[in-house]
Design an enzyme around this catalytic site. Structure first.
Site, mmCIF file in Angstrom:
data_model
loop_
_atom_site.group_PDB
_atom_site.id
_atom_site.type_symbol
_atom_site.label_atom_id
_atom_site.label_comp_id
_atom_site.label_asym_id
_atom_site.label_seq_id
_atom_site.Cartn_x
_atom_site.Cartn_y
_atom_site.Cartn_z
ATOM 1 C CG ASP A 130 -2.099 -0.808 1.037
ATOM 2 O OD1 ASP A 130 -2.910 -0.907 2.057
ATOM 3 O OD2 ASP A 130 -2.004 -1.628 0.079
ATOM 4 C CG HIS A 279 1.694 0.032 5.124
ATOM 5 N ND1 HIS A 279 1.177 -1.011 5.653
ATOM 6 C CD2 HIS A 279 0.531 0.732 4.581
ATOM 7 C CE1 HIS A 279 -0.261 -0.951 5.896
ATOM 8 N NE2 HIS A 279 -0.380 -0.088 5.007
#
Length: 313
Positions: A130, A279
């Site tokens: 992400d 992430h």
């Protein structure tokens, strides 16, 4: 139906909405788990580094296109008949190397929603990242993936594309999928159908304008929040909705786990068909990634791409 071109108005909308930054994801929800101790119990062996290209697909070869999508122009009033009960994706970790448990209120696969490859016939893992903003690590992550011959999917916001077009272009040029994470990272169930379309189509239109590349047909719901209605809308817009079967706290830049924790977490919870949530802002992920790829390959895993099972038939 043939995939419709994103309307020009979406590009105008996306340019008008200039988010000033993303705060990252909400807390990852894990239930019924014996969370591993975050302190390091084992140091990486001195000199352990990636040793260049591993056996697998050659990223310099021609890369097949993403699976064809089917776009449905559903009347807005039909969405009113679909539940908009807000759900927050959660997992129940399994330390027997079996897929994590998850919410069972309804079957997300009926809306082309996926969190794991249940049909995996081998030890395969699909890396997903992400990207809400840049923290200086994405280039290094891409370097590692290229050196190790691994393809991943990156879910990007419009903010990320706007501030880092060269990195998004690099993702595409090096064979990765780039998926939709919306314009402003809102909780989709709280928006009208019109606003949800603006968030999703606007992000895709902006990517095309800023990079010259089409966005791939995968979307990750911001904050992990969704409803049957939002899943139906995403499917109607031609997207598979992608959740995750592995996750840990890696998005708080001032509260990072150690690289050893990352390696230990995968060693304990990885399973066939896994889709870990990672992430790009994480220093721990970045430092651990070369050794993580080596460890997983030594454990018999291969790195797949989600188009193996996330597709419209």
């Amino acid at each position: 139906m043939v995939k419709k071109r994103i309307y020009q108005i979406m590009a105008v909308i996306s340019l008008m909405i200039l988010p000033i930054g993303m705060t990252g994801c909400e807390a990852i929800k894990v239930v019924g788990t014996d969370e591993a101790d975050r302190s390091a119990t084992e140091q990486l062996a001195e000199g352990d580094t990636a040793e260049g290209m591993q056996e697998g697909e050659n990223l310099t070869e021609e890369i097949p296109p993403a699976p064809a999508t089917e776009v449905v122009d559903r009347p807005v009033n039909e969405y009113d008949q679909i539940s908009n009960q807000v759900e927050a994706w959660w997992i129940r970790r399994n330390d027997q190397h079996l897929p994590s448990g998850c919410q069972e209120n309804f079957d997300i696969s009926q809306y082309h929603g996926y969190y794991v490859n249940h049909d995996a016939q081998d030890n395969v893992i699909y890396l997903t990242f992400d990207c809400g903003y840049e923290n200086g690590y994405t280039a290094e992550i891409l370097d590692t993936l290229k050196e190790q011959n691994v393809r991943a999917v990156f879910f990007v916001t419009q903010t990320y594309i706007r501030d880092n077009p060269e990195l998004v272009i690099r993702m595409k040029e090096e064979g990765h999928f780039v998926g939709n994470h919306t314009i402003t990272h809102p909780s989709l169930p709280g928006l009208s159908i019109e606003k949800q379309k603006e968030e999703i189509l606007g992000c895709a239109a902006y990517m095309k304008e800023a990079t010259g590349y089409d966005m791939d047909p995968y979307i990750r719901p911001p904050k992990g929040e969704y409803s049957e209605r939002t899943l139906q809308l995403c499917e109607d817009l031609g997207y598979c909705t992608i959740f995750w079967s592995m996750a840990y706290l890696d998005y708080e830049v001032d509260n990072q786990p150690t690289p050893d924790y990352v390696l230990q977490h995968f060693d304990k919870y990885c399973h066939p068909g896994a889709m870990p949530l990672l992430h790009n802002v994480s220093s721990a992920n970045t430092k651990a990634l070369p050794q993580l790829i080596i460890n997983l390959r030594e454990a018999g895993y291969r790195f797949g791409t989600i188009d193996e099972f996330c597709r419209f038939e």
